[in-house]
Design a protein around this motif. Structure first.
Motif, PDB file in Angstrom:
ATOM      1  N   THR A 207     -52.601  13.765 -26.987  1.00 41.23           N
ATOM      2  CA  THR A 207     -53.057  14.485 -25.737  1.00 41.23           C
ATOM      3  C   THR A 207     -52.014  15.008 -24.835  1.00 41.23           C
ATOM      4  OG1 THR A 207     -55.062  13.161 -25.875  1.00 41.23           O
ATOM      5  CG2 THR A 207     -54.478  14.196 -23.580  1.00 41.23           C
ATOM      6  N   GLU A 208     -51.146  13.978 -24.315  1.00 44.57           N
ATOM      7  CA  GLU A 208     -50.028  14.324 -23.558  1.00 44.57           C
ATOM      8  C   GLU A 208     -49.172  15.433 -24.104  1.00 44.57           C
ATOM      9  OE1 GLU A 208     -50.101  13.740 -20.335  1.00 44.57           O
ATOM     10  OE2 GLU A 208     -52.029  12.897 -20.595  1.00 44.57           O
ATOM     11  N   ALA A 209     -48.906  15.157 -25.218  1.00 40.11           N
ATOM     12  CA  ALA A 209     -47.922  16.159 -26.173  1.00 40.11           C
ATOM     13  C   ALA A 209     -48.417  17.688 -25.982  1.00 40.11           C
ATOM     14  CB  ALA A 209     -47.738  15.954 -27.432  1.00 40.11           C
ATOM     15  N   LEU A 210     -49.713  17.853 -26.018  1.00 43.58           N
ATOM     16  CA  LEU A 210     -50.614  18.905 -26.288  1.00 43.58           C
ATOM     17  C   LEU A 210     -50.616  19.618 -24.804  1.00 43.58           C
ATOM     18  CD1 LEU A 210     -52.672  21.233 -27.289  1.00 43.58           C
ATOM     19  CD2 LEU A 210     -54.317  19.698 -26.942  1.00 43.58           C
ATOM     20  N   LEU A 211     -51.059  18.697 -23.680  1.00 46.11           N
ATOM     21  CA  LEU A 211     -50.692  19.335 -22.450  1.00 46.11           C
ATOM     22  C   LEU A 211     -49.449  19.759 -21.880  1.00 46.11           C
ATOM     23  CD1 LEU A 211     -53.381  16.729 -20.564  1.00 46.11           C
ATOM     24  CD2 LEU A 211     -53.800  18.936 -21.540  1.00 46.11           C
ATOM     25  N   GLU A 212     -48.487  18.818 -22.461  1.00 49.25           N
ATOM     26  CA  GLU A 212     -47.177  19.435 -21.943  1.00 49.25           C
ATOM     27  C   GLU A 212     -46.633  20.659 -22.637  1.00 49.25           C
ATOM     28  OE1 GLU A 212     -43.313  18.967 -20.360  1.00 49.25           O
ATOM     29  OE2 GLU A 212     -45.406  18.282 -19.806  1.00 49.25           O
ATOM     30  N   ALA A 213     -47.346  20.985 -23.969  1.00 47.23           N
ATOM     31  CA  ALA A 213     -46.651  22.108 -24.628  1.00 47.23           C
ATOM     32  C   ALA A 213     -47.533  23.232 -23.841  1.00 47.23           C
ATOM     33  CB  ALA A 213     -47.389  22.000 -25.928  1.00 47.23           C
ATOM     34  N   VAL A 214     -48.679  22.908 -23.356  1.00 51.01           N
ATOM     35  CA  VAL A 214     -49.365  24.253 -22.842  1.00 51.01           C
ATOM     36  C   VAL A 214     -48.478  24.513 -21.624  1.00 51.01           C
ATOM     37  CG1 VAL A 214     -51.353  24.736 -21.497  1.00 51.01           C
ATOM     38  CG2 VAL A 214     -51.679  23.500 -24.010  1.00 51.01           C
ATOM     39  N   ARG A 215     -48.143  23.514 -20.665  1.00 56.66           N
ATOM     40  CA  ARG A 215     -47.456  23.537 -19.525  1.00 56.66           C
ATOM     41  C   ARG A 215     -46.066  24.157 -19.714  1.00 56.66           C
ATOM     42  NH1 ARG A 215     -49.761  18.519 -17.893  1.00 56.66           N
ATOM     43  NH2 ARG A 215     -48.252  17.412 -19.007  1.00 56.66           N
ATOM     44  N   ARG A 216     -45.426  24.038 -20.756  1.00 56.64           N
ATOM     45  CA  ARG A 216     -43.951  24.248 -21.090  1.00 56.64           C
ATOM     46  C   ARG A 216     -44.017  25.835 -21.752  1.00 56.64           C
ATOM     47  NH1 ARG A 216     -40.441  20.133 -24.452  1.00 56.64           N
ATOM     48  NH2 ARG A 216     -38.985  21.888 -24.209  1.00 56.64           N
ATOM     49  N   THR A 217     -45.003  26.248 -22.499  1.00 52.91           N
ATOM     50  CA  THR A 217     -44.993  27.626 -23.152  1.00 52.91           C
ATOM     51  C   THR A 217     -45.983  28.555 -22.445  1.00 52.91           C
ATOM     52  OG1 THR A 217     -46.888  27.067 -24.453  1.00 52.91           O
ATOM     53  CG2 THR A 217     -44.547  26.238 -25.444  1.00 52.91           C
ATOM     54  N   GLY A 218     -46.876  28.103 -21.625  1.00 49.48           N
ATOM     55  CA  GLY A 218     -47.578  29.419 -21.025  1.00 49.48           C
ATOM     56  C   GLY A 218     -48.192  30.070 -21.807  1.00 49.48           C
ATOM     57  N   PRO A 219     -49.174  29.628 -22.825  1.00 49.24           N
ATOM     58  CA  PRO A 219     -49.805  30.476 -23.693  1.00 49.24           C
ATOM     59  C   PRO A 219     -51.009  31.243 -23.158  1.00 49.24           C
ATOM     60  CG  PRO A 219     -50.431  28.362 -24.284  1.00 49.24           C
ATOM     61  CD  PRO A 219     -49.396  28.162 -23.168  1.00 49.24           C
ATOM     62  N   PRO A 220     -51.291  32.418 -23.534  1.00 49.56           N
ATOM     63  CA  PRO A 220     -52.486  33.347 -23.252  1.00 49.56           C
ATOM     64  C   PRO A 220     -53.663  32.779 -23.747  1.00 49.56           C
ATOM     65  CG  PRO A 220     -51.060  34.456 -24.899  1.00 49.56           C
ATOM     66  CD  PRO A 220     -50.175  33.466 -24.498  1.00 49.56           C
ATOM     67  N   ALA A 221     -53.549  32.090 -24.867  1.00 52.91           N
ATOM     68  CA  ALA A 221     -54.584  31.250 -25.586  1.00 52.91           C
ATOM     69  C   ALA A 221     -54.455  30.157 -26.298  1.00 52.91           C
ATOM     70  CB  ALA A 221     -55.323  32.377 -26.612  1.00 52.91           C
ATOM     71  N   VAL A 222     -55.135  29.095 -26.425  1.00 55.59           N
ATOM     72  CA  VAL A 222     -54.828  27.813 -26.968  1.00 55.59           C
ATOM     73  C   VAL A 222     -56.402  27.545 -27.985  1.00 55.59           C
ATOM     74  CG1 VAL A 222     -54.734  25.292 -27.027  1.00 55.59           C
ATOM     75  CG2 VAL A 222     -53.563  26.759 -25.246  1.00 55.59           C
ATOM     76  N   LEU A 223     -55.856  27.483 -29.306  1.00 57.05           N
ATOM     77  CA  LEU A 223     -56.990  27.355 -30.336  1.00 57.05           C
ATOM     78  C   LEU A 223     -56.798  25.914 -30.724  1.00 57.05           C
ATOM     79  CD1 LEU A 223     -58.434  29.494 -33.012  1.00 57.05           C
ATOM     80  CD2 LEU A 223     -57.479  27.372 -33.824  1.00 57.05           C
ATOM     81  N   LEU A 224     -57.862  25.199 -30.492  1.00 53.79           N
ATOM     82  CA  LEU A 224     -57.998  23.655 -31.125  1.00 53.79           C
ATOM     83  C   LEU A 224     -58.990  23.507 -32.081  1.00 53.79           C
ATOM     84  CD1 LEU A 224     -58.449  22.186 -27.434  1.00 53.79           C
ATOM     85  CD2 LEU A 224     -56.168  22.233 -28.841  1.00 53.79           C
TER      86      LEU A 224
ATOM     87  N   ALA B 225     -49.693  33.156  -8.255  1.00 56.17           N
ATOM     88  CA  ALA B 225     -49.919  33.973  -9.446  1.00 56.17           C
ATOM     89  C   ALA B 225     -50.224  32.942 -10.544  1.00 56.17           C
ATOM     90  CB  ALA B 225     -48.568  34.967  -9.531  1.00 56.17           C
ATOM     91  N   ARG B 226     -50.493  31.881 -10.264  1.00 54.29           N
ATOM     92  CA  ARG B 226     -50.755  30.864 -11.669  1.00 54.29           C
ATOM     93  C   ARG B 226     -52.023  31.291 -12.241  1.00 54.29           C
ATOM     94  NH1 ARG B 226     -48.147  26.470 -10.317  1.00 54.29           N
ATOM     95  NH2 ARG B 226     -49.172  24.938 -11.593  1.00 54.29           N
ATOM     96  N   THR B 227     -51.802  31.089 -13.737  1.00 53.76           N
ATOM     97  CA  THR B 227     -52.551  31.518 -14.836  1.00 53.76           C
ATOM     98  C   THR B 227     -53.191  30.197 -15.633  1.00 53.76           C
ATOM     99  OG1 THR B 227     -52.999  33.063 -16.500  1.00 53.76           O
ATOM    100  CG2 THR B 227     -51.042  32.231 -16.380  1.00 53.76           C
ATOM    101  N   ARG B 228     -54.092  30.455 -16.367  1.00 56.09           N
ATOM    102  CA  ARG B 228     -54.505  29.376 -17.187  1.00 56.09           C
ATOM    103  C   ARG B 228     -54.902  30.064 -18.776  1.00 56.09           C
ATOM    104  NH1 ARG B 228     -56.718  28.216 -12.213  1.00 56.09           N
ATOM    105  NH2 ARG B 228     -56.202  26.155 -11.521  1.00 56.09           N
ATOM    106  N   PRO B 229     -54.833  29.201 -19.645  1.00 51.28           N
ATOM    107  CA  PRO B 229     -55.031  29.812 -21.026  1.00 51.28           C
ATOM    108  C   PRO B 229     -56.584  29.846 -21.389  1.00 51.28           C
ATOM    109  CG  PRO B 229     -54.537  27.533 -21.139  1.00 51.28           C
ATOM    110  CD  PRO B 229     -54.484  27.958 -19.834  1.00 51.28           C
ATOM    111  N   VAL B 230     -56.946  30.783 -22.159  1.00 51.66           N
ATOM    112  CA  VAL B 230     -58.229  30.722 -22.653  1.00 51.66           C
ATOM    113  C   VAL B 230     -58.243  30.019 -24.019  1.00 51.66           C
ATOM    114  CG1 VAL B 230     -59.957  32.387 -23.937  1.00 51.66           C
ATOM    115  CG2 VAL B 230     -58.678  33.312 -22.249  1.00 51.66           C
ATOM    116  N   VAL B 231     -59.257  29.044 -23.876  1.00 50.29           N
ATOM    117  CA  VAL B 231     -59.381  28.157 -24.969  1.00 50.29           C
ATOM    118  C   VAL B 231     -60.374  28.515 -25.956  1.00 50.29           C
ATOM    119  CG1 VAL B 231     -60.110  25.779 -25.565  1.00 50.29           C
ATOM    120  CG2 VAL B 231     -58.601  26.139 -23.624  1.00 50.29           C
ATOM    121  N   LEU B 232     -60.014  28.328 -27.296  1.00 48.87           N
ATOM    122  CA  LEU B 232     -60.921  28.524 -28.463  1.00 48.87           C
ATOM    123  C   LEU B 232     -60.986  27.395 -29.337  1.00 48.87           C
ATOM    124  CD1 LEU B 232     -58.832  31.296 -28.184  1.00 48.87           C
ATOM    125  CD2 LEU B 232     -60.002  32.079 -29.988  1.00 48.87           C
ATOM    126  N   THR B 233     -62.344  26.855 -29.366  1.00 44.07           N
ATOM    127  CA  THR B 233     -62.708  25.678 -30.153  1.00 44.07           C
ATOM    128  C   THR B 233     -63.147  26.193 -31.408  1.00 44.07           C
ATOM    129  OG1 THR B 233     -64.653  25.574 -29.129  1.00 44.07           O
ATOM    130  CG2 THR B 233     -63.170  24.290 -28.014  1.00 44.07           C
TER     131      THR B 233
END
Length: 302
Positions: free
Chosen positions: A219-236, A262-270
């Motif tokens: 869990t924490e590794a996933l969230l840290e990877a999102v914070r560090r790389t700033g992906p436009p989309a995350v597929l889980l 100017a903060r942004t968030r990823p689109v999540v694909l499940t």
């Protein structure tokens, strides 16, 4: 030695004359080196998707003929079990490459598995190779394993390893462009990763950048990877319901990065059958298959 069941050998002998050239009284058969060579060629050809009748003709023609009296005439038998016996993987109506892949897997023929998979990816592309060749064979191996117990675990493991290797080779073949990359990950308790490998190969084929984190990303590794790389989309990816964590998917969707204002968030694909029903978090995309997931990710990256 060849990984062929006695049922299959007897069926091939009755139908196509693939068997010992000389017969002695009694129940046992005496196989000469030539007889074994013919059977080995028969196995090789059927593993490549050649029909048993055509494979038998080619295998017999490949060897020097013996005197007519040495071999009893053989022709199609009325009735009888179909070639393959109880060891065959029931793949249904599929491409010849898939039938060959299933036969090679049962024989634990690693070189032939690699050859068929390489040919399938090269001629069909990774997406079609996954949906039309690899996935039906994997499902058949899984059904056989579930029905027969641990007897077929080795078949599924060998097939899975070679499928993963073929897909990874396809994903590494193209140098992805620079720029924001989508993040691909399995849920923290999800151990299945082959669909993610197929998705990565499909993204590479389209020239789209991605970062593959594989299965069981904590869990924490996933969230840290999102914070560090700033992906436009995350597929889980979630294969089964117990690995689909709706709360974690929501946390991923709420993870923001960038400067204040100017903060942004990823689109999540499940993706995957584990996300069926109410487990999908609100706002998440739910691709129904591999081509749909690729189209959605390409739209988010363009």
């Amino acid at each position: 030695m060849l990984g062929v069941s006695p049922t299959t050998v007897r069926s091939w002998e009755r139908r196509y004359g693939i068997g010992p050239a000389r017969r002695d009284p009694g129940r046992h058969r005496q196989w000469s080196p030539r007889d074994v060579a013919v059977l080995a060629e028969m196995c090789r050809l059927t593993a490549r998707g050649v029909t048993p009748a055509e494979a038998a003709r080619l295998a017999l023609a490949a060897e020097a003929p013996e005197p007519p009296e040495a071999r009893e005439p053989a022709g199609p038998a009325a009735g009888g079990s179909a070639p393959g016996g109880g060891n065959a993987l029931p793949v249904g109506t599929v491409r010849p490459e898939c039938r060959g892949l299933a036969r090679a897997a049962v024989r634990l023929d690693a070189p032939e598995l690699a050859r068929i998979l390489r040919h399938s990816v090269d001629t069909l592309g990774p997406v079609a190779a996954w949906t039309e060749v690899m996935m039906p064979a994997l499902r058949a191996a899984g059904r056989k394993w579930a029905a027969e117990g641990e007897r077929y675990v080795e078949v599924e493991h060998l097939l899975s390893w070679h499928v993963a290797a073929a897909l990874r080779r396809a994903a590494d073949r193209v140098e992805p462009p620079q720029g924001p990359a989508v993040l691909l990950a399995g849920m923290p308790t999800e151990l299945h990763a082959l669909p993610l490998e197929a998705l990565a190969a499909g993204l590479a084929e389209r020239g789209l950048p991605f970062r593959m984190f594989g299965p069981a990303l904590p869990t924490e590794a996933l969230l840290e990877a999102v914070r560090r790389t700033g992906p436009p989309a995350v597929l889980l990816w979630s294969q089964v319901a117990r690995t689909a964590d709706r709360a974690l998917a929501r946390r991923v969707a709420e993870t923001a990065w960038g400067p204040h204002g100017a903060r942004t968030r990823p689109v999540v694909l499940t993706a995957g059958p584990g996300w069926t029903g109410p487990r999908r978090p609100p706002g998440a995309l739910r691709p129904r298959d591999l081509p749909t997931a690729l189209d959605q990710l390409e739209h988010l990256l363009r």
